[in-house]
Scaffold this motif. Structure first.
Motif, PDB file in Angstrom:
ATOM      1  N   ARG A   9       0.832  -1.207   0.000  1.00  0.00           N
ATOM      2  CA  ARG A   9       0.000   0.000   0.000  1.00  0.00           C
ATOM      3  C   ARG A   9       0.865   1.256   0.000  1.00  0.00           C
ATOM      4  N   HIS A  10       1.892   1.264   0.817  1.00  0.00           N
ATOM      5  CA  HIS A  10       2.794   2.415   0.895  1.00  0.00           C
ATOM      6  C   HIS A  10       3.519   2.620  -0.443  1.00  0.00           C
ATOM      7  N   ALA A  11       4.017   1.545  -1.044  1.00  0.00           N
ATOM      8  CA  ALA A  11       4.720   1.645  -2.326  1.00  0.00           C
ATOM      9  C   ALA A  11       3.787   2.141  -3.427  1.00  0.00           C
ATOM     10  N   LEU A  12       2.544   1.668  -3.428  1.00  0.00           N
ATOM     11  CA  LEU A  12       1.580   2.156  -4.418  1.00  0.00           C
ATOM     12  C   LEU A  12       1.346   3.653  -4.261  1.00  0.00           C
ATOM     13  N   GLY A  13       1.242   4.101  -3.014  1.00  0.00           N
ATOM     14  CA  GLY A  13       1.075   5.534  -2.760  1.00  0.00           C
ATOM     15  C   GLY A  13       2.256   6.333  -3.277  1.00  0.00           C
ATOM     16  N   ALA A  14       3.469   5.795  -3.088  1.00  0.00           N
ATOM     17  CA  ALA A  14       4.666   6.481  -3.568  1.00  0.00           C
ATOM     18  C   ALA A  14       4.708   6.550  -5.093  1.00  0.00           C
ATOM     19  N   LEU A  15       4.022   5.624  -5.750  1.00  0.00           N
ATOM     20  CA  LEU A  15       3.961   5.615  -7.214  1.00  0.00           C
ATOM     21  C   LEU A  15       2.793   6.436  -7.753  1.00  0.00           C
ATOM     22  N   GLY A  16       2.087   7.108  -6.853  1.00  0.00           N
ATOM     23  CA  GLY A  16       1.000   7.971  -7.292  1.00  0.00           C
ATOM     24  C   GLY A  16      -0.384   7.346  -7.208  1.00  0.00           C
ATOM     25  N   PHE A  17      -0.481   6.140  -6.727  1.00  0.00           N
ATOM     26  CA  PHE A  17      -1.785   5.478  -6.582  1.00  0.00           C
ATOM     27  C   PHE A  17      -2.318   5.737  -5.174  1.00  0.00           C
ATOM     28  N   ASP A  18      -2.696   6.993  -4.928  1.00  0.00           N
ATOM     29  CA  ASP A  18      -3.122   7.411  -3.595  1.00  0.00           C
ATOM     30  C   ASP A  18      -4.530   6.948  -3.237  1.00  0.00           C
ATOM     31  N   ASP A  19      -5.280   6.460  -4.206  1.00  0.00           N
ATOM     32  CA  ASP A  19      -6.665   6.071  -3.952  1.00  0.00           C
ATOM     33  C   ASP A  19      -6.800   4.639  -3.442  1.00  0.00           C
ATOM     34  N   VAL A  20      -5.679   3.968  -3.159  1.00  0.00           N
ATOM     35  CA  VAL A  20      -5.724   2.598  -2.645  1.00  0.00           C
ATOM     36  C   VAL A  20      -5.790   2.646  -1.129  1.00  0.00           C
ATOM     37  N   GLY A  21      -6.769   1.957  -0.570  1.00  0.00           N
ATOM     38  CA  GLY A  21      -6.924   1.907   0.886  1.00  0.00           C
ATOM     39  C   GLY A  21      -6.142   0.742   1.456  1.00  0.00           C
ATOM     40  N   ASN A  22      -6.836  -0.142   2.108  1.00  0.00           N
ATOM     41  CA  ASN A  22      -6.229  -1.305   2.736  1.00  0.00           C
ATOM     42  C   ASN A  22      -5.773  -2.309   1.676  1.00  0.00           C
ATOM     43  N   VAL A  23      -4.601  -2.904   1.874  1.00  0.00           N
ATOM     44  CA  VAL A  23      -4.091  -3.950   0.978  1.00  0.00           C
ATOM     45  C   VAL A  23      -3.794  -5.179   1.817  1.00  0.00           C
ATOM     46  N   ARG A  24      -4.273  -6.328   1.368  1.00  0.00           N
ATOM     47  CA  ARG A  24      -3.995  -7.609   2.022  1.00  0.00           C
ATOM     48  C   ARG A  24      -3.301  -8.498   1.000  1.00  0.00           C
ATOM     49  N   VAL A  25      -2.234  -9.148   1.405  1.00  0.00           N
ATOM     50  CA  VAL A  25      -1.478 -10.016   0.511  1.00  0.00           C
ATOM     51  C   VAL A  25      -1.690 -11.460   0.950  1.00  0.00           C
ATOM     52  N   GLY A  26      -1.926 -12.333  -0.015  1.00  0.00           N
ATOM     53  CA  GLY A  26      -2.106 -13.751   0.267  1.00  0.00           C
ATOM     54  C   GLY A  26      -1.241 -14.576  -0.658  1.00  0.00           C
ATOM     55  N   LYS A  27      -1.556 -15.857  -0.737  1.00  0.00           N
ATOM     56  CA  LYS A  27      -0.808 -16.733  -1.631  1.00  0.00           C
ATOM     57  C   LYS A  27      -1.757 -17.750  -2.250  1.00  0.00           C
ATOM     58  N   VAL A  28      -1.359 -18.247  -3.415  1.00  0.00           N
ATOM     59  CA  VAL A  28      -2.106 -19.293  -4.105  1.00  0.00           C
ATOM     60  C   VAL A  28      -1.163 -20.467  -4.289  1.00  0.00           C
ATOM     61  N   ILE A  29      -1.618 -21.641  -3.902  1.00  0.00           N
ATOM     62  CA  ILE A  29      -0.838 -22.868  -4.049  1.00  0.00           C
ATOM     63  C   ILE A  29      -1.586 -23.760  -5.027  1.00  0.00           C
ATOM     64  N   GLU A  30      -0.912 -24.189  -6.090  1.00  0.00           N
ATOM     65  CA  GLU A  30      -1.521 -25.073  -7.082  1.00  0.00           C
ATOM     66  C   GLU A  30      -0.960 -26.477  -6.916  1.00  0.00           C
ATOM     67  N   LEU A  31      -1.849 -27.460  -6.898  1.00  0.00           N
ATOM     68  CA  LEU A  31      -1.452 -28.851  -6.720  1.00  0.00           C
ATOM     69  C   LEU A  31      -2.040 -29.694  -7.841  1.00  0.00           C
ATOM     70  N   ASP A  32      -1.221 -30.500  -8.489  1.00  0.00           N
ATOM     71  CA  ASP A  32      -1.719 -31.488  -9.439  1.00  0.00           C
ATOM     72  C   ASP A  32      -1.965 -32.775  -8.665  1.00  0.00           C
ATOM     73  N   LEU A  33      -3.170 -33.289  -8.760  1.00  0.00           N
ATOM     74  CA  LEU A  33      -3.574 -34.461  -7.978  1.00  0.00           C
ATOM     75  C   LEU A  33      -3.898 -35.641  -8.883  1.00  0.00           C
ATOM     76  N   THR A  34      -3.747 -36.836  -8.347  1.00  0.00           N
ATOM     77  CA  THR A  34      -4.100 -38.039  -9.100  1.00  0.00           C
ATOM     78  C   THR A  34      -5.506 -38.518  -8.768  1.00  0.00           C
ATOM     79  N   ASP A  35      -6.146 -37.885  -7.788  1.00  0.00           N
ATOM     80  CA  ASP A  35      -7.518 -38.263  -7.422  1.00  0.00           C
ATOM     81  C   ASP A  35      -8.446 -38.108  -8.625  1.00  0.00           C
ATOM     82  N   GLU A  36      -9.446 -38.945  -8.688  1.00  0.00           N
ATOM     83  CA  GLU A  36     -10.452 -38.813  -9.728  1.00  0.00           C
ATOM     84  C   GLU A  36     -11.797 -38.376  -9.160  1.00  0.00           C
ATOM     85  N   ASP A  37     -11.955 -38.474  -7.865  1.00  0.00           N
ATOM     86  CA  ASP A  37     -13.197 -38.070  -7.206  1.00  0.00           C
ATOM     87  C   ASP A  37     -13.011 -36.680  -6.612  1.00  0.00           C
ATOM     88  N   GLU A  38     -13.830 -35.742  -7.030  1.00  0.00           N
ATOM     89  CA  GLU A  38     -13.672 -34.348  -6.603  1.00  0.00           C
ATOM     90  C   GLU A  38     -13.836 -34.192  -5.095  1.00  0.00           C
TER      91      GLU A  38
END
Length: 79
Positions: free
Chosen positions: A22-51
């Motif tokens: 959020r702070h870096a975006l503000g420094a780049l001129g994107f002052d209209d950004v409020g709260n920023v939350r960062v997460g992660k995405v984990i991708e897994l290839d599975l051998t299961d056939e039943d969802e």
């Protein structure tokens, strides 16, 4: 079959990485950004056939390793 796990911090948990973004975006001129939350995405290839079985296995993986359930939420998508 592929699973995607979206891991995010729970509400109320401080997110220093999100605050830094959020702070870096503000420094780049994107002052209209409020709260920023960062997460992660984990991708897994599975051998299961039943969802449902795949979803249960991935949820077990999240509970045991992929997410810190004290401070993080997770959401599982099966493709």
């Amino acid at each position: 079959m592929r699973a995607k796990v979206h891991v995010t911090l729970k509400n109320g948990v401080l997110d220093p990485q999100g605050e830094a973004v959020r702070h870096a975006l503000g420094a780049l001129g994107f002052d209209d950004v409020g709260n920023v939350r960062v997460g992660k995405v984990i991708e897994l290839d599975l051998t299961d056939e039943d969802e449902d079985a795949a979803r249960a296995r991935v949820s077990d993986m999240c509970e045991k390793l992929l997410a810190n359930t004290v401070i993080e939420n997770y959401r599982v998508e099966i493709e």
